[in-house]
Design a protein around this motif. Structure first.
Motif, short mmCIF file in Angstrom:
data_model
loop_
_atom_site.label_atom_id
_atom_site.label_comp_id
_atom_site.label_asym_id
_atom_site.label_seq_id
_atom_site.Cartn_x
_atom_site.Cartn_y
_atom_site.Cartn_z
N ILE A 1 -44.44 29.60 72.81
CA ILE A 1 -44.01 28.14 72.93
C ILE A 1 -42.68 28.63 73.72
O ILE A 1 -41.66 29.02 73.49
CB ILE A 1 -43.51 27.58 71.69
CG1 ILE A 1 -44.60 27.70 70.48
CG2 ILE A 1 -42.89 26.17 71.95
CD1 ILE A 1 -45.96 26.57 71.14
N ILE A 2 -43.08 28.64 75.18
CA ILE A 2 -41.96 28.89 75.94
C ILE A 2 -41.69 27.91 77.19
O ILE A 2 -42.61 27.33 77.58
CB ILE A 2 -42.56 30.24 76.83
CG1 ILE A 2 -43.04 31.31 76.11
CG2 ILE A 2 -41.67 30.81 77.95
CD1 ILE A 2 -43.96 32.64 76.88
N GLU A 3 -40.32 27.65 76.98
CA GLU A 3 -39.80 26.58 77.96
C GLU A 3 -40.34 26.49 79.34
O GLU A 3 -40.29 27.82 80.08
CB GLU A 3 -38.27 26.69 77.63
CG GLU A 3 -37.73 25.46 78.50
CD GLU A 3 -36.13 25.51 78.19
OE1 GLU A 3 -35.54 24.49 78.77
OE2 GLU A 3 -35.43 26.41 77.44
N GLY A 4 -40.80 25.58 79.95
CA GLY A 4 -41.33 25.57 81.39
C GLY A 4 -42.82 25.71 81.39
O GLY A 4 -43.17 25.52 82.51
N SER A 5 -43.32 26.23 80.38
CA SER A 5 -44.91 26.62 80.37
C SER A 5 -45.83 25.18 80.39
O SER A 5 -45.32 24.39 79.79
CB SER A 5 -45.26 27.65 79.38
OG SER A 5 -46.56 27.85 79.38
N LEU A 6 -46.82 25.34 81.12
CA LEU A 6 -47.96 24.15 80.90
C LEU A 6 -48.11 24.49 79.56
O LEU A 6 -48.48 25.45 79.05
CB LEU A 6 -48.93 24.28 81.89
CG LEU A 6 -49.94 23.07 81.93
CD1 LEU A 6 -49.29 22.04 82.61
CD2 LEU A 6 -51.01 23.68 83.14
N CYS A 7 -48.75 23.06 78.80
CA CYS A 7 -49.07 23.45 77.59
C CYS A 7 -50.11 22.15 77.46
O CYS A 7 -49.73 20.82 77.58
CB CYS A 7 -48.07 23.33 76.44
SG CYS A 7 -48.46 23.27 74.61
N GLN A 8 -51.15 22.35 76.65
CA GLN A 8 -51.97 21.45 76.01
C GLN A 8 -52.19 21.21 74.57
O GLN A 8 -52.04 22.32 73.99
CB GLN A 8 -53.51 21.57 76.51
CG GLN A 8 -54.46 20.88 76.23
CD GLN A 8 -55.74 21.10 76.10
OE1 GLN A 8 -56.36 21.54 77.50
NE2 GLN A 8 -56.52 21.08 75.23
N VAL A 9 -52.17 20.12 74.03
CA VAL A 9 -52.17 19.82 72.73
C VAL A 9 -53.25 19.08 72.21
O VAL A 9 -53.42 17.82 73.11
CB VAL A 9 -50.84 19.38 71.87
CG1 VAL A 9 -50.02 20.59 72.16
CG2 VAL A 9 -50.45 18.21 72.17
N ASP A 10 -54.18 19.13 71.12
CA ASP A 10 -54.79 18.13 70.73
C ASP A 10 -54.12 17.64 69.52
O ASP A 10 -53.56 18.49 68.78
CB ASP A 10 -56.25 18.52 70.22
CG ASP A 10 -57.03 18.80 71.54
OD1 ASP A 10 -56.88 18.68 72.73
OD2 ASP A 10 -58.26 19.49 71.36
N PHE A 11 -54.11 16.26 69.13
CA PHE A 11 -53.29 15.84 68.13
C PHE A 11 -53.80 14.77 67.27
O PHE A 11 -54.83 13.97 67.79
CB PHE A 11 -51.82 15.33 68.67
CG PHE A 11 -51.96 14.15 69.58
CD1 PHE A 11 -52.09 12.92 69.19
CD2 PHE A 11 -52.20 14.24 70.98
CE1 PHE A 11 -52.09 11.92 70.13
CE2 PHE A 11 -52.46 13.24 71.90
CZ PHE A 11 -52.44 11.94 71.36
N THR A 12 -53.42 14.34 66.10
CA THR A 12 -53.63 13.31 65.21
C THR A 12 -52.37 12.31 65.33
O THR A 12 -51.18 12.95 65.28
CB THR A 12 -54.35 13.67 63.89
OG1 THR A 12 -53.08 14.41 63.42
CG2 THR A 12 -55.37 14.40 64.18
#
Length: 215
Positions: free
Chosen positions: A100-111
């Protein structure tokens, strides 16, 4: 990689429209002062992050306030949307998460509802972004015993190490699957140069025969 590699190439087509399609807007307890500025989002590329995808997937930039259990994702758009997600270590698939690095692109699947701190079920971040951060040096061919190189930091910030002939000022992810990044050099109006990272240990720069090693 589940979807993020595809999204990196698809952003140019999707553009900024998905940000405007978000439901619910900013999380009510997110301090607007912590939202990353446009200048901080270089690593995401010119297209930025597309925001809400379908009903249960979100792609954004990891922002201030993120931690082991709280993930703040920023959508690069006119509305400066942020969403805070809850990470429960027992319920989330982190097999493709590289920190979990600040500024990184990130994808999440969530409920759950996007405006009520939804819970993450899957999280993915680019390996190359995590690999790139740090100091990369090699022997200075003109000064034996000295090192030259570059330092890549979070949010796309970069600087040269004892190398005025290669004044790097920024960097961004280019192709995660191939371990490629783009270096922005502070000359000729911001010249862009490709670089490749191998196994998170060595870095080579386009038109440069030297091999830089991560310290």
């Amino acid at each position: 990689m589940k979807k993020l590699a595809y999204l990196l190439t698809a952003m140019a087509v999707m553009g900024m429209s998905a940000c405007g399609g978000m439901v619910g807007g900013n999380s009510s307890d997110v301090d607007s002062d912590t939202i990353l500025s446009e200048e901080d989002l270089i690593v995401a590329g010119d297209e930025g992050a597309p925001g809400l995808i379908g009903d249960s997937t979100f792609v954004g930039i990891i922002g201030d306030g993120s931690s082991m259990h709280n993930l703040v994702l920023y959508c690069y758009g006119e509305e400066n949307d942020t969403v805070t997600f809850i990470i429960n270590e027992d319920d989330v698939d982190k097999s493709n998460c590289h920190g979990i690095i600040e500024g990184s692109l990130c994808q999440v699947d969530f409920t759950g509802r996007i405006d009520e701190k939804p819970r993450v079920t899957y999280i993915e971040t680019p390996k190359t972004y995590a690999d790139a951060i740090g100091k990369w040096t090699t022997d200075d061919p003109e000064h034996p015993g000295k090192k030259i190189g570059l330092e890549l930091r979070t949010k796309g910030i970069a600087s040269s190490i004892n190398n005025p002939n290669f004044p790097v000022k920024e960097w961004k992810l280019f192709n995660d699957e191939a371990g490629e990044i783009t270096l922005v050099v502070a000359k000729n109006g911001g010249e862009e140069v490709k670089a490749s990272i191998s196994d998170g240990k060595t870095l080579t720069i386009e038109n440069d025969t030297k091999v830089y090693v991560k310290e």
